[in-house]
Design a protein around this motif. Sequence first.
Motif, PDB file in Angstrom:
ATOM      1  N   ALA A   1       5.845 -13.555   3.385  1.00 45.75           N
ATOM      2  CA  ALA A   1       5.691 -14.773   4.174  1.00 45.75           C
ATOM      3  C   ALA A   1       4.229 -15.160   4.347  1.00 45.75           C
ATOM      4  CB  ALA A   1       6.359 -14.600   5.539  1.00 45.75           C
ATOM      5  N   CYS A   2       3.331 -14.198   4.288  1.00 48.99           N
ATOM      6  CA  CYS A   2       1.896 -14.468   4.480  1.00 48.99           C
ATOM      7  C   CYS A   2       1.201 -14.870   3.181  1.00 48.99           C
ATOM      8  CB  CYS A   2       1.209 -13.253   5.103  1.00 48.99           C
ATOM      9  SG  CYS A   2       1.280 -11.774   4.071  1.00 48.99           S
TER      10      CYS A   2
ATOM     11  N   PRO B   1       0.402  -0.738  -3.081  1.00 50.40           N
ATOM     12  CA  PRO B   1       1.635  -0.001  -2.807  1.00 50.40           C
ATOM     13  C   PRO B   1       1.964  -0.008  -1.313  1.00 50.40           C
ATOM     14  CG  PRO B   1      -0.180   1.503  -3.223  1.00 50.40           C
ATOM     15  CD  PRO B   1      -0.706   0.113  -3.465  1.00 50.40           C
ATOM     16  N   ASN B   2       3.244   0.005  -1.004  1.00 46.99           N
ATOM     17  CA  ASN B   2       3.705   0.021   0.395  1.00 46.99           C
ATOM     18  C   ASN B   2       3.025  -1.055   1.229  1.00 46.99           C
ATOM     19  OD1 ASN B   2       5.325   2.321  -0.150  1.00 46.99           O
ATOM     20  ND2 ASN B   2       3.461   3.554  -0.059  1.00 46.99           N
ATOM     21  N   ALA B   3       2.955  -2.241   0.699  1.00 43.88           N
ATOM     22  CA  ALA B   3       2.231  -3.341   1.327  1.00 43.88           C
ATOM     23  C   ALA B   3       2.782  -3.681   2.708  1.00 43.88           C
ATOM     24  CB  ALA B   3       2.293  -4.572   0.438  1.00 43.88           C
ATOM     25  N   PRO B   4       1.907  -3.664   3.730  1.00 41.52           N
ATOM     26  CA  PRO B   4       2.357  -4.070   5.063  1.00 41.52           C
ATOM     27  C   PRO B   4       2.838  -5.517   5.085  1.00 41.52           C
ATOM     28  CG  PRO B   4       0.061  -3.313   5.121  1.00 41.52           C
ATOM     29  CD  PRO B   4       0.523  -3.263   3.706  1.00 41.52           C
TER      30      PRO B   4
ATOM     31  N   LYS C   1       3.814  -7.641   8.374  1.00 39.49           N
ATOM     32  CA  LYS C   1       2.621  -7.173   9.089  1.00 39.49           C
ATOM     33  C   LYS C   1       1.413  -7.454   8.201  1.00 39.49           C
ATOM     34  CE  LYS C   1       4.875  -3.302  11.467  1.00 39.49           C
ATOM     35  NZ  LYS C   1       5.888  -3.822  12.106  1.00 39.49           N
ATOM     36  N   HIS C   2       1.044  -8.720   8.114  1.00 42.39           N
ATOM     37  CA  HIS C   2      -0.056  -9.120   7.240  1.00 42.39           C
ATOM     38  C   HIS C   2      -1.303  -8.309   7.540  1.00 42.39           C
ATOM     39  CE1 HIS C   2      -2.766 -11.494   4.852  1.00 42.39           C
ATOM     40  NE2 HIS C   2      -3.530 -11.663   5.907  1.00 42.39           N
TER      41      HIS C   2
END
Length: 166
Positions: free
Chosen positions: A67-68, A118-121, A126-127
């Motif tokens: 979404a960000c 990897p494991n992108a917030p 959680k941008h």
Amino acid sequence: MTTSLLPWPPLPTAIRDHLEPGDNGPHPWDLSSLTDPLATAVWTWLDEVAYWLNDTYAWQEHQVIPACWPHHPDIAHDLAALAFTRIDVYAAATPAYIPRWRTDLEDFHRRLTTTLGPNAPCLRDKHNDLPHRYTTDTANLAISTRSTAQGPTTAPDCKNRSATPD
């Protein structure tokens, strides 16, 4: 058997008008050149495109456009190019270019993974600009400071470098 496929987001008139031959305004895929009201129309439409791509093609986490996405300039520019390319591909008289667009989509997903890491917030709503943004801002501050102090010259590390290695 019937299936419900989400339709491609319709192109707003404000954008379509800038795609007409002879229009000398900014190209709607060049996000850095846009001003209102075209900018608002493009960014809103690209949000719809991101939703459509997620609904249609995001079967793995690394394919999800977060979404960000507008806060990631490289994703935003790539998304615009991908969206406007799809318009051209599907407007063609033949489906011959569709496989090429699918390859472009796969390339977009690879760059998305590279950007987010990897494991992108960002994929968990959680941008996070760090560490990339911090690193880039730090580097740009140093470059800006050096440029201001020295003026336009060759790079400091390259001034006395010979053409051949030592």
